[in-house]
Design a protein around this motif. Structure first.
Motif, PDB file in Angstrom:
ATOM      1  N   VAL A 160      17.536  -5.811 -12.661  1.00  0.00           N
ATOM      2  CA  VAL A 160      16.836  -5.398 -11.445  1.00  0.00           C
ATOM      3  C   VAL A 160      16.755  -6.555 -10.450  1.00  0.00           C
ATOM      4  N   ALA A 161      16.432  -7.741 -10.945  1.00  0.00           N
ATOM      5  CA  ALA A 161      16.349  -8.916 -10.067  1.00  0.00           C
ATOM      6  C   ALA A 161      17.700  -9.229  -9.444  1.00  0.00           C
ATOM      7  N   ALA A 162      18.767  -9.071 -10.217  1.00  0.00           N
ATOM      8  CA  ALA A 162      20.104  -9.336  -9.685  1.00  0.00           C
ATOM      9  C   ALA A 162      20.452  -8.339  -8.588  1.00  0.00           C
ATOM     10  N   LEU A 163      20.116  -7.069  -8.779  1.00  0.00           N
ATOM     11  CA  LEU A 163      20.410  -6.057  -7.772  1.00  0.00           C
ATOM     12  C   LEU A 163      19.582  -6.273  -6.507  1.00  0.00           C
ATOM     13  N   HIS A 164      18.404  -6.832  -6.645  1.00  0.00           N
ATOM     14  CA  HIS A 164      17.589  -7.143  -5.467  1.00  0.00           C
ATOM     15  C   HIS A 164      18.304  -8.140  -4.555  1.00  0.00           C
ATOM     16  N   ARG A 165      19.145  -8.975  -5.139  1.00  0.00           N
ATOM     17  CA  ARG A 165      19.864  -9.963  -4.319  1.00  0.00           C
ATOM     18  C   ARG A 165      20.963  -9.309  -3.478  1.00  0.00           C
ATOM     19  N   TRP A 166      21.261  -8.051  -3.726  1.00  0.00           N
ATOM     20  CA  TRP A 166      22.219  -7.308  -2.902  1.00  0.00           C
ATOM     21  C   TRP A 166      21.547  -6.712  -1.670  1.00  0.00           C
ATOM     22  N   LEU A 167      20.220  -6.683  -1.650  1.00  0.00           N
ATOM     23  CA  LEU A 167      19.489  -5.940  -0.629  1.00  0.00           C
ATOM     24  C   LEU A 167      19.307  -6.727   0.665  1.00  0.00           C
ATOM     25  N   THR A 168      19.210  -5.980   1.767  1.00  0.00           N
ATOM     26  CA  THR A 168      18.896  -6.591   3.046  1.00  0.00           C
ATOM     27  C   THR A 168      17.495  -7.195   3.017  1.00  0.00           C
ATOM     28  N   GLY A 169      17.322  -8.264   3.756  1.00  0.00           N
ATOM     29  CA  GLY A 169      16.008  -8.877   3.876  1.00  0.00           C
ATOM     30  C   GLY A 169      15.176  -8.262   4.985  1.00  0.00           C
ATOM     31  N   GLU A 170      15.712  -7.271   5.677  1.00  0.00           N
ATOM     32  CA  GLU A 170      14.988  -6.628   6.767  1.00  0.00           C
ATOM     33  C   GLU A 170      14.099  -5.521   6.194  1.00  0.00           C
ATOM     34  N   GLU A 171      12.811  -5.805   6.096  1.00  0.00           N
ATOM     35  CA  GLU A 171      11.893  -4.914   5.404  1.00  0.00           C
ATOM     36  C   GLU A 171      11.752  -3.563   6.073  1.00  0.00           C
ATOM     37  N   LYS A 172      12.015  -3.470   7.359  1.00  0.00           N
ATOM     38  CA  LYS A 172      11.848  -2.194   8.041  1.00  0.00           C
ATOM     39  C   LYS A 172      12.913  -1.182   7.627  1.00  0.00           C
ATOM     40  N   TYR A 173      13.996  -1.658   6.985  1.00  0.00           N
ATOM     41  CA  TYR A 173      15.073  -0.758   6.588  1.00  0.00           C
ATOM     42  C   TYR A 173      15.243  -0.639   5.078  1.00  0.00           C
ATOM     43  N   VAL A 174      14.961  -1.686   4.327  1.00  0.00           N
ATOM     44  CA  VAL A 174      15.326  -1.716   2.914  1.00  0.00           C
ATOM     45  C   VAL A 174      14.523  -0.694   2.094  1.00  0.00           C
ATOM     46  N   ASP A 175      15.177  -0.076   1.133  1.00  0.00           N
ATOM     47  CA  ASP A 175      14.536   0.822   0.172  1.00  0.00           C
ATOM     48  C   ASP A 175      14.911   0.359  -1.228  1.00  0.00           C
ATOM     49  N   ALA A 176      14.176  -0.632  -1.717  1.00  0.00           N
ATOM     50  CA  ALA A 176      14.476  -1.200  -3.028  1.00  0.00           C
ATOM     51  C   ALA A 176      14.259  -0.180  -4.141  1.00  0.00           C
ATOM     52  N   ASP A 177      13.291   0.714  -3.961  1.00  0.00           N
ATOM     53  CA  ASP A 177      13.007   1.691  -5.006  1.00  0.00           C
ATOM     54  C   ASP A 177      14.217   2.564  -5.304  1.00  0.00           C
ATOM     55  N   SER A 178      14.967   2.931  -4.263  1.00  0.00           N
ATOM     56  CA  SER A 178      16.128   3.801  -4.477  1.00  0.00           C
ATOM     57  C   SER A 178      17.190   3.099  -5.310  1.00  0.00           C
ATOM     58  N   VAL A 179      17.251   1.775  -5.228  1.00  0.00           N
ATOM     59  CA  VAL A 179      18.185   0.997  -6.042  1.00  0.00           C
ATOM     60  C   VAL A 179      17.661   0.846  -7.464  1.00  0.00           C
ATOM     61  N   GLU A 180      16.374   0.551  -7.596  1.00  0.00           N
ATOM     62  CA  GLU A 180      15.792   0.375  -8.923  1.00  0.00           C
ATOM     63  C   GLU A 180      15.879   1.655  -9.754  1.00  0.00           C
ATOM     64  N   SER A 182       0.826  -1.187   0.000  1.00  0.00           N
ATOM     65  CA  SER A 182       0.000   0.000   0.000  1.00  0.00           C
ATOM     66  C   SER A 182       0.867   1.247   0.000  1.00  0.00           C
ATOM     67  N   GLY A 183       0.244   2.367  -0.443  1.00  0.00           N
ATOM     68  CA  GLY A 183       0.992   3.610  -0.474  1.00  0.00           C
ATOM     69  C   GLY A 183       1.451   4.036   0.900  1.00  0.00           C
ATOM     70  N   GLY A 184       0.569   3.818   1.904  1.00  0.00           N
ATOM     71  CA  GLY A 184       0.939   4.203   3.266  1.00  0.00           C
ATOM     72  C   GLY A 184       2.117   3.413   3.778  1.00  0.00           C
ATOM     73  N   ALA A 185       2.144   2.101   3.478  1.00  0.00           N
ATOM     74  CA  ALA A 185       3.256   1.261   3.939  1.00  0.00           C
ATOM     75  C   ALA A 185       4.550   1.674   3.265  1.00  0.00           C
ATOM     76  N   LEU A 186       4.472   2.033   1.970  1.00  0.00           N
ATOM     77  CA  LEU A 186       5.679   2.457   1.252  1.00  0.00           C
ATOM     78  C   LEU A 186       6.217   3.758   1.833  1.00  0.00           C
ATOM     79  N   VAL A 187       5.307   4.673   2.150  1.00  0.00           N
ATOM     80  CA  VAL A 187       5.741   5.944   2.741  1.00  0.00           C
ATOM     81  C   VAL A 187       6.396   5.708   4.083  1.00  0.00           C
ATOM     82  N   ARG A 188       5.805   4.810   4.904  1.00  0.00           N
ATOM     83  CA  ARG A 188       6.379   4.528   6.214  1.00  0.00           C
ATOM     84  C   ARG A 188       7.756   3.909   6.076  1.00  0.00           C
ATOM     85  N   ARG A 189       7.939   2.999   5.094  1.00  0.00           N
ATOM     86  CA  ARG A 189       9.246   2.365   4.902  1.00  0.00           C
ATOM     87  C   ARG A 189      10.294   3.397   4.505  1.00  0.00           C
ATOM     88  N   ARG A 190       9.937   4.280   3.576  1.00  0.00           N
ATOM     89  CA  ARG A 190      10.885   5.304   3.146  1.00  0.00           C
ATOM     90  C   ARG A 190      11.212   6.259   4.291  1.00  0.00           C
TER      91      ARG A 190
END
Length: 216
Positions: free
Chosen positions: A99-119, A2-10
């Motif tokens: 994009v999928a390969a770069l996702h494998r560089w990301l932390t699995g901790e959802e409370k911190y990760v910002d995949a959009d900034s990498v994409e 959801s948009g709210g969850a994405l905003v909270r993560r960022r």
């Protein structure tokens, strides 16, 4: 998501990064507010490295997609991540594959990760298609990496603040070289980026995200 969850993560990622960059007691309290006790021994790796990093040679039959290194050094990981973000080859793989390969560089901790900034570091599918028409590809080197001065000062002011998220700010400088069909030499330009890198003591480093601006 959801948009709210994405905003909270960022917002949470932004808070973590700001804590790393600014010595504010209130933000440090935010990072350490849970019930986990800080580590009694917190060490900071060397603050800079000038040894250049280039992409590892691809094995036979490999598509040369970027593979994260097995390291617990945020400086070394940051340099490798910058090279991965600055490199691409439209002749060897598709935009979704990169994009999928770069996702494998990301932390699995959802409370911190910002995949959009990498994409956002990867050309859009439309632009990728146009680049592929001319066989465009880019290689990169990372000449130097260091902890930003504000990050170092923040750690010195409160060394225990990092022991919740173990997120380090790493600024990397290097060069990107771009070439395409008919122009094998292409052109080159200097690049710099500040990354958020997570290096927990019991596991290899992972990427949290890319900061919106370079921090010296």
């Amino acid at each position: 998501m959801s948009g709210g969850a994405l905003v909270r993560r960022r917002a949470l990622l932004g808070t973590v990064v700001l804590v790393a960059l600014v010595a504010l007691a209130g933000l440090f309290s935010f990072l350490t507010r849970d019930d986990r006790a800080p580590s009694e021994h917190s060490s900071v790796p060397p603050s800079s490295s000038s040894a250049p990093v280039s992409p590892a040679p691809a094995s036979a039959g490999s598509a040369a997609l970027p593979v994260p290194p097995d390291t617990r050094d945020p400086i070394a990981f940051g340099k490798a991540a910058a090279v991965a973000l600055w490199s691409y080859d439209t002749r060897a793989y598709s935009q979704p594959e990169l994009v999928a390969a770069l996702h494998r560089w990301l932390t699995g901790e959802e409370k911190y990760v910002d995949a959009d900034s990498v994409e956002r570091q990867v050309p859009s599918p439309l632009l990728w298609g146009r680049m592929a028409d001319s066989g465009q590809f880019a290689t990169a080197t990372a000449a130097e990496a260091h902890f930003p001065e504000a990050f170092t000062r923040a750690l010195q002011a409160d060394p225990g603040a990092i022991t919740q998220a173990y997120v380090y700010a790493v600024t990397v400088s290097g060069k990107q070289s771009i070439a395409w069909n008919g122009s094998p030499q292409g052109g080159a330009e200097d690049r710099s980026v500040t990354l958020a890198v997570q290096c927990r003591p019991d596991r290899p480093c992972v990427l949290v995200g890319v900061l919106p601006s370079v921090t010296p």
